[in-house]
Enzyme design. Structure first.
Site, PDB file in Angstrom:
ATOM      1  N   GLU A 268       0.821  -1.213   0.000  1.00 50.12           N
ATOM      2  CA  GLU A 268       0.000   0.000   0.000  1.00 50.12           C
ATOM      3  C   GLU A 268       0.858   1.268   0.000  1.00 50.12           C
ATOM      4  OE1 GLU A 268      -4.140  -1.235   2.079  1.00 50.12           O
ATOM      5  OE2 GLU A 268      -2.504  -0.836   3.463  1.00 50.12           O
ATOM      6  N   ASP A 341      -8.279  -9.587   3.239  1.00 49.91           N
ATOM      7  CA  ASP A 341      -8.149  -8.469   4.182  1.00 49.91           C
ATOM      8  C   ASP A 341      -9.250  -8.462   5.235  1.00 49.91           C
ATOM      9  OD1 ASP A 341      -7.325  -6.160   5.422  1.00 49.91           O
ATOM     10  OD2 ASP A 341      -7.965  -4.813   3.832  1.00 49.91           O
ATOM     11  N   GLU A 369     -13.291  -3.317  11.254  1.00 50.04           N
ATOM     12  CA  GLU A 369     -13.204  -2.522  10.034  1.00 50.04           C
ATOM     13  C   GLU A 369     -14.218  -2.962   8.986  1.00 50.04           C
ATOM     14  OE1 GLU A 369      -9.976  -1.605   6.443  1.00 50.04           O
ATOM     15  OE2 GLU A 369      -9.336  -2.683   8.233  1.00 50.04           O
TER      16      GLU A 369
END
Length: 677
Positions: A268, A341, A369
């Site tokens: 990332e 993820d 999340e």
């Protein structure tokens, strides 16, 4: 005067209610406050850790005398303990002071949950050596994926001013056996390694130390270049290696028990050794060599999420398997539980077991999340257990993720397990009273991964609310079914990553070209078309199934044998394909979404009936969260079914509640800003 008397009488009449008010700040640590005579707690020696253990027992233990006995011959227990009772006293024995502190909390937990303590013999050896929380806290006080306020760490006040919550945090962790913490975000600022910030870190380490907790830091790989102007941060540059060696020496001079570094590199956009044509092993080993003289470790993340034309789920194996055996023995590869993820459901990451000569550790996400933030009640023990108990078949049948990572099948210098924590400076720590259970769960499973979800839920409910079975039984059922309910109303049958990319909160399966990268769009993952739905990872697709050991490669790769709960993860399934229960895939998808909504609505009914057993503040706050939760579940169901229906062109079964809005109206919905802290 008469009015003052009336007000006084009113206040007195409300005192019982006020006394029972709860704000959640005490977490699960609601021990009895009945004082005991100090002579009833017998200790063999003094230390800051022993003082805490003695104080906890003296303040809260209501039973027979307790002896805390340090026996350094009990090395086999690591930082575990033995609890043994006879007719006169209960003896807590351990080879380390921290073990005695954990034993004291265990004894208090038994008392708090109503277990008979008259005839005890308990021997506990922790499943993992390092049981660590990963904070994604930034130096400006914000928290990446934090939904419970701002950071606990008040960097601008440290080291001069110490919040009382630092000690409360340490106490909560010690009570469940968590013994390590990474203070800062994996997307790390180099500034954390400056002298100014290291003195702030030292202040926290000094508070945590008596509770058996070591401090670790996330390190930015470009720190030598950024902080001291070196021409590069190439791990093969002698000047760079010397910089890290000197920086580590500086850290240990301040913090003698510093644990080591957590590193996110070449993922990332984060810097890493690949920037200089080097490998992950080159980068990790440079840091490991600097830490080794002091006993420190490197936790090197395998989340290598970078642009690729290949299946994103394959990246970790593709990058790390060629490096197996090249890492130092004080390097542990930290692997997310699934290959993408932290999704509501993923198969386990195929990298587990694939590295035959390299230590591996699990990274779980406690913060929700992708599971409704701190608004949705989702108990994560079933998710954690599902992963830990998954058989990789890497060393034959029974090669579970737990046995690979805990040293049972792959002996390692140090074993570890991590969880991205959900704490913030909200009064109740986690934003949702039930989200506290996931912090608790991680600690209990890190200590003993053989505990069941039922056992953990039972403990937490009794410690946090009440041991009354009229409350415990229905609330436990609510918790134990909540993860599956979340999967159903969000992404059933193996669907994944179809969130809105802007916030990871609500549905966004319609997002197709919002970013340059295909794997930042929902369509990349669901591949809906007129034929069907799902990601083909079989031999005719990306062949990600080949990364799993036999027989899993064939099991997952065959649409007939692939479990229904992962079928859309591994297969592009025709809309009218007949599922194992006889329904078409489209109908099953519809009924799964509907089942999730119905389950959450049932939670509202259960919780409303629990009002007599709960203090008013926590009752109302959880009730409000459940209202939001139910609304969001409908948002997910309606948005996803109406969108996928544009491809299936099939009717939604008549007995499923129809949406009150059109798909175009739902696409315009944005989550209320109040979901963010």
């Amino acid at each position: 005067m008469k009015n003052k008397v009336k007000i006084s009488i009113l206040i007195l009449s409300l005192l019982p209610l006020l006394a029972w008010a709860e704000d959640g700040s005490r977490l699960w640590l609601r021990f009895s406050d009945k004082p005991q005579q100090s002579k009833e707690i017998i200790t063999t020696h003094r230390s800051p850790t022993m003082d805490i253990a003695e104080k906890e027992l003296a303040s809260h233990w209501n039973g027979k005398p307790v002896e805390l006995r340090l026996d350094k011959k009990l090395k086999r227990l690591k930082d575990g303990y033995i609890i043994q009772s006879d007719k006169d006293k209960i003896c807590l024995s351990a080879g380390k002071d921290a073990g005695l502190l954990y034993a004291a909390y265990h004894l208090l937990r038994l008392q708090q949950t109503g277990v008979d303590t008259e005839n005890l013999y308990i021997e506990e050896i922790p499943s993992y050596d390092v049981r660590i929380l990963n904070h994604w806290d930034n130096l400006n006080g914000s928290i990446e994926r934090g939904y419970a306020g701002r950071s606990l760490w008040k960097w601008e006040e440290l080291p001069g001013k110490l919040s009382p919550r630092y000690q409360e945090y340490a106490r909560a962790n010690a009570s469940v056996g968590i013994n390590a913490t990474v203070l800062n975000n994996v997307n790390a600022s180099p500034q954390i390694l400056t002298g100014e910030y290291l003195h702030k870190v030292k202040a926290l380490a000094d508070i945590f130390r008596p509770y058996g907790i070591k401090v670790y830091l996330s390190a930015n790989f470009s720190s030598p270049k950024v902080l001291d102007g070196l021409p590069d941060s190439d791990p093969m540059n002698k000047e760079v290696r010397a910089w890290w060696k000197n920086k580590v020496k500086e850290i240990y001079r301040l913090i003698p028990d510093f644990g080591g570094f957590l590193v996110k590199a070449n993922s990332e956009g984060q810097p890493g050794p690949q920037d200089y044509g080097r490998t992950h092993a080159d980068g990790a080993n440079m840091l490991a060599d600097a830490l080794k003289p002091y006993g420190g470790i490197v936790m090197w993340r395998a989340f290598v999420y970078s642009p690729t034309k290949d299946d994103r789920a394959k990246q970790a194996c593709l990058e790390f398997m060629p490096l197996d055996g090249q890492f130092r023995d004080n390097v542990i590869i930290q692997i997310k539980n699934g290959p993408v993820d932290f999704q509501p459901r993923e198969p386990f990451n195929p990298l587990f077991g694939s590295l035959k000569k390299t230590a591996e550790m699990v990274e779980f996400q406690i913060t929700q999340e992708y599971l409704g933030f701190s608004n949705h009640l989702v108990f994560l023990a079933p998710l954690f257990k599902e992963v830990l108990d998954s058989d990789t078949y890497s060393d034959g049948s029974g090669s579970t993720v737990a046995k690979i990572t805990d040293g049972t099948l792959r002996p390692a210098k140090v074993t570890a397990i991590s969880g991205v924590v959900n704490t913030g400076d909200d009064v109740n720590w986690c934003g949702h009273h039930f989200a506290q259970s996931n912090w608790y769960t991680f600690g209990r499973l890190a200590w003993n991964h053989q505990l069941t979800s039922e056992q953990i839920a039972d403990e937490w409910i009794k410690m946090t609310f009440t041991p009354d079975e009229a409350f415990v039984k229905p609330v436990k059922e609510m918790m134990l079914t909540s993860r599956e309910a979340c999967v159903d109303y969000m992404m059933p049958l193996g669907l994944h990553h179809i969130f809105s990319s802007n916030h990871h909160y609500g549905p966004g399966p319609w997002e197709e070209q919002l970013h340059i990268r295909r794997d930042w769009t929902s369509r990349y993952y669901h591949n809906a078309d007129a034929e069907g739905l799902g990601f083909d990872r079989t031999k005719t697709g990306s062949n990600a199934v080949a990364q799993y050991f036999p027989p899993l490669d064939d099991t997952y790769g065959n649409i007939v044998t692939c479990p229904d709960n992962l079928i859309l993860w591994f297969h592009h399934v025709p809309w009218k394909y007949k599922m194992k229960n006889g329904r078409t895939m489209w109908d099953e998808l519809c009924y799964r979404y509907d089942a999730g909504v119905k389950q959450v609505r049932e939670y509202q009914k259960i919780w409303d009936s629990m009002q007599p057993y709960v203090d008013e503040q926590r009752f109302q706050e959880v009730q409000a969260k459940l209202r939001l939760h139910a609304r969001d579940a409908v948002w997910w169901k309606d948005g996803c079914l109406l969108y996928f229906q544009t491809y299936s062109n099939l009717p939604i079964p008549y007995d499923i509640e129809r949406s009150a809005y059109s798909l175009e109206e739902i696409k315009k919905v944005r989550p209320d800003i109040r979901i963010y802290k």
